[in-house]
Design an enzyme around this catalytic site. Sequence first.
Site, mmCIF file in Angstrom:
data_model
loop_
_atom_site.group_PDB
_atom_site.id
_atom_site.type_symbol
_atom_site.label_atom_id
_atom_site.label_comp_id
_atom_site.label_asym_id
_atom_site.label_seq_id
_atom_site.Cartn_x
_atom_site.Cartn_y
_atom_site.Cartn_z
ATOM 1 C CG LEU A 218 -1.867 -1.074 1.518
ATOM 2 C CD1 LEU A 218 -2.870 -0.621 2.569
ATOM 3 C CD2 LEU A 218 -2.596 -1.513 0.275
ATOM 4 N N GLY B 179 1.266 -5.521 0.749
ATOM 5 C CA GLY B 179 0.358 -5.491 -0.407
ATOM 6 C C GLY B 179 1.009 -6.065 -1.653
ATOM 7 C CD GLU C 176 -0.010 -6.620 5.777
ATOM 8 O OE1 GLU C 176 0.793 -7.515 6.093
ATOM 9 O OE2 GLU C 176 -0.420 -6.457 4.621
HETATM 10 C C1 LIG Z 1 -9.369 -4.024 9.807
HETATM 11 C C2 LIG Z 1 -7.979 -3.595 9.700
HETATM 12 C C3 LIG Z 1 -7.659 -3.080 8.363
HETATM 13 C C4 LIG Z 1 -6.213 -2.835 8.229
HETATM 14 C C5 LIG Z 1 -5.882 -2.880 6.814
HETATM 15 C C6 LIG Z 1 -4.478 -3.101 6.592
HETATM 16 C C7 LIG Z 1 -4.307 -3.437 5.180
HETATM 17 C C8 LIG Z 1 -3.030 -4.062 4.991
HETATM 18 C C9 LIG Z 1 -2.723 -4.305 3.600
HETATM 19 C C10 LIG Z 1 -1.560 -4.054 3.124
HETATM 20 C C11 LIG Z 1 -0.574 -3.400 3.993
HETATM 21 C C12 LIG Z 1 0.514 -2.709 3.270
HETATM 22 O O1 LIG Z 1 0.824 -2.957 2.160
HETATM 23 S S1 LIG Z 1 1.239 -1.510 4.162
HETATM 24 C C13 LIG Z 1 2.716 -1.153 3.281
HETATM 25 C C14 LIG Z 1 3.783 -2.016 3.798
HETATM 26 N N1 LIG Z 1 4.975 -1.823 3.042
HETATM 27 C C15 LIG Z 1 6.152 -1.876 3.575
HETATM 28 O O2 LIG Z 1 6.304 -2.082 4.747
HETATM 29 C C16 LIG Z 1 7.312 -1.633 2.666
HETATM 30 C C17 LIG Z 1 8.078 -0.468 3.098
HETATM 31 N N2 LIG Z 1 9.174 -0.187 2.207
HETATM 32 C C18 LIG Z 1 10.342 -0.856 2.246
HETATM 33 O O3 LIG Z 1 10.553 -1.736 3.032
HETATM 34 C C19 LIG Z 1 11.386 -0.412 1.276
HETATM 35 O O4 LIG Z 1 11.025 0.828 0.772
HETATM 36 C C20 LIG Z 1 11.568 -1.377 0.117
HETATM 37 C C21 LIG Z 1 12.191 -2.669 0.625
HETATM 38 C C22 LIG Z 1 10.234 -1.694 -0.560
HETATM 39 C C23 LIG Z 1 12.497 -0.739 -0.924
HETATM 40 O O5 LIG Z 1 13.683 -0.346 -0.315
HETATM 41 P P1 LIG Z 1 14.627 0.739 -1.000
HETATM 42 O O6 LIG Z 1 15.823 0.865 -0.124
HETATM 43 O O7 LIG Z 1 14.845 0.383 -2.409
HETATM 44 O O8 LIG Z 1 13.762 2.056 -0.996
HETATM 45 P P2 LIG Z 1 13.568 3.065 0.221
HETATM 46 O O9 LIG Z 1 13.247 2.351 1.438
HETATM 47 O O10 LIG Z 1 14.726 3.989 0.248
HETATM 48 O O11 LIG Z 1 12.247 3.861 -0.222
HETATM 49 C C24 LIG Z 1 12.294 4.803 -1.272
HETATM 50 C C25 LIG Z 1 11.172 5.791 -1.074
HETATM 51 O O12 LIG Z 1 9.915 5.097 -1.146
HETATM 52 C C26 LIG Z 1 9.163 5.377 0.019
HETATM 53 N N3 LIG Z 1 8.329 4.226 0.327
HETATM 54 C C27 LIG Z 1 8.728 2.991 0.553
HETATM 55 N N4 LIG Z 1 7.700 2.185 0.778
HETATM 56 C C28 LIG Z 1 6.611 2.952 0.710
HETATM 57 C C29 LIG Z 1 5.227 2.696 0.855
HETATM 58 N N5 LIG Z 1 4.738 1.467 1.128
HETATM 59 N N6 LIG Z 1 4.376 3.694 0.716
HETATM 60 C C30 LIG Z 1 4.824 4.926 0.444
HETATM 61 N N7 LIG Z 1 6.121 5.234 0.291
HETATM 62 C C31 LIG Z 1 6.999 4.251 0.422
HETATM 63 C C32 LIG Z 1 10.204 5.634 1.066
HETATM 64 O O13 LIG Z 1 9.653 6.346 2.111
HETATM 65 C C33 LIG Z 1 11.192 6.421 0.273
HETATM 66 O O14 LIG Z 1 10.649 7.716 0.166
HETATM 67 P P3 LIG Z 1 11.574 9.022 0.018
HETATM 68 O O15 LIG Z 1 12.238 8.875 -1.302
HETATM 69 O O16 LIG Z 1 10.615 10.147 0.079
HETATM 70 O O17 LIG Z 1 12.512 9.010 1.155
#
Ligand SMILES: CCCCCCCC/C=C\CC(=O)SCCNC(=O)CCNC(=O)[C@H](O)C(C)(C)COP(=O)(O)OP(=O)(O)OC[C@H]1O[C@@H](n2cnc3c(N)ncnc32)[C@H](O)[C@@H]1OP(=O)(O)O
Length: 525
Positions: free
Chosen positions: A331, A376, A401
């Site tokens: 997400l 996601g 999550e």
């Molecule tokens: C009844 C209850 C209901 C509850 C509902 C819950 C529903 C749950 C369903 C899904 C849940 C989700 O999907 S939540 C999202 C979870 N995602 C993560 O935890 C991934 C997080 N990201 C990472 O671990 C890393 O970014 C990566 C491994 C994917 C890539 O690593 P890399 O080193 O290549 O990149 P960076 O970490 O430097 O990130 C670059 C840049 O992207 C931004 N970023 C990363 N992930 C997200 C994201 N998920 N959403 C938005 N933005 C994201 C990160 O902040 C960096 O931003 P900047 O360039 O601005 O610093």
Amino acid sequence: MDLIHCCVRWPWKNFPTSKTSLFQKEERLRHYNPLPLTVPAFSNRMPAQCVFSRIEGKGKRSPPPPPGGAPAKLAAASPVASRKWRSSAHALRGAPRRAQTPGSVTYVQSNLPRRPVPRSPRLRPGGAARAPGAGRTARSHPGAATCPFSAKMALASGVRFAPRALLRPWSSPVELFHHDRYRHHEPPAPVHYEDKHVSVVKVWGGTEPSRYFLITARIHKWPSGILRLGGINGDDISEAPRVCPWARRWVQTASAGPAAALSTGAGPSLPLFLLLAEWVAVMKLRNPPVNALSLELLTELVISLEKLENDKTFRGIILTSDCPRVFCAGLDLTEICGRNPAHCAEYWKAMQELWLRMYLSSLVLVAAINGACPAGGCIIALSCDCRVLADNPKYRIGLNETLLGIIAPFWLKDTYVNTIGHRASEQALQLGSLFPPAEALQVGLVDQVVPEDQVQSTALSEMARWLAVPDHARQLTKNMMRKATADRLLRQRDADTQNFVSFVCRDSIQKSLQAYLEKLRQRKG
Ligand SMILES: CCCCCCCC/C=C\CC(=O)SCCNC(=O)CCNC(=O)[C@H](O)C(C)(C)COP(=O)(O)OP(=O)(O)OC[C@H]1O[C@@H](n2cnc3c(N)ncnc32)[C@H](O)[C@@H]1OP(=O)(O)O
């Protein structure tokens, strides 16, 4: 349309009557086409008529008569003819055009006045003659310009499947049994489109035999030899595994030369097989830097899936990432952090929609996971039929999550359980485990782990394996396996949305999401 003289008449013996058997027949034709053995060269005998019938839904084989009914003269002369007139005239002009429901099939058969059958095709130097309309020359088939039953007409009349709609006995000694995906003998136009975040970068014909699609043609008059058999690129198809055994035998016999073919005694009614390509779309996610599932990306994905699903030339999609090192970061947290409830609801509905579409897709979906695949992203991958993960310890996959302070909703949990089982899910979900490739393979989250440079090719091979199964059997089985899980969400979609909105809009959850995002940003620095 001046297709006035119509009658509902099926020259095939035992033409199926129920919706199911129609469907089966369509699928059989699609995969093995065993029909030619029982189909007479009827166009030599049938009167100059256009047979047109619409069959919609169970128990509706005879549609009600159009207002006015059959002409009295006809009714008096022949009740049978009158009945036929009623049903066909209704089909042509009286029937309201209804949306095609799944399983409803419209058959159209064109059997318009015959034109003189031209002489046999010329023998090519070396003995191999090419059938008009065969292989690469399909587009320039002599009948193509004059065929009175155009693809446009077919579409206008809601035709989905038109065996014999494109018979051209008036212009060719070859009858083609044609699926509407190959309207007008033209190979499907390659799709290559780019939206903002989703690009269908390649439409794969490949060299895999499974791409072939069998259509058959019957030779009216055995020409001096029709030996050139091939796919749309003229490839040799005699080894294609999807050619049914008797077809393969014939191909082999025919390849041995006209004399050999004729010596089988099957001469004049031998079928000619044309194999056309099947298509697989390679769909790349491109929402840098990490393919977070923004509302825009979700919407584009849903639209692209729908496009490909509706285009019957496709049987599979390989889903992969255009962003280096990340398949999909899950997400887009910025879509649910500091947003109002209405936006969160819209966002969650888009997420549900994508999952439902992917999970129940009739196409084969193969995930070529060429990067990290958390949360996601993992759900996207698990909604596919098969997962190939690049062997890189940084490319971890799982539902993390709980580490963000949020809870996977029931349908994500169910998808997980369906893939890796209850106990493994219980553990992994609570711990928010992200599995490196070897462990992901061991626990069953992915089907193959391969070196990074082999992810795409392995995904293609997997696709070929899945496409080797007849679509209808695979699709029904998939549906049987997944329907209950999907139905559960469909039943509770609104409640699930409300639950999500009220949960993520809580102050405490907003704080922890903010903190998580902050951590991600700092990590980068
Ligand atoms: C009844 C209850 C209901 C509850 C509902 C819950 C529903 C749950 C369903 C899904 C849940 C989700 O999907 S939540 C999202 C979870 N995602 C993560 O935890 C991934 C997080 N990201 C990472 O671990 C890393 O970014 C990566 C491994 C994917 C890539 O690593 P890399 O080193 O290549 O990149 P960076 O970490 O430097 O990130 C670059 C840049 O992207 C931004 N970023 C990363 N992930 C997200 C994201 N998920 N959403 C938005 N933005 C994201 C990160 O902040 C960096 O931003 P900047 O360039 O601005 O610093």
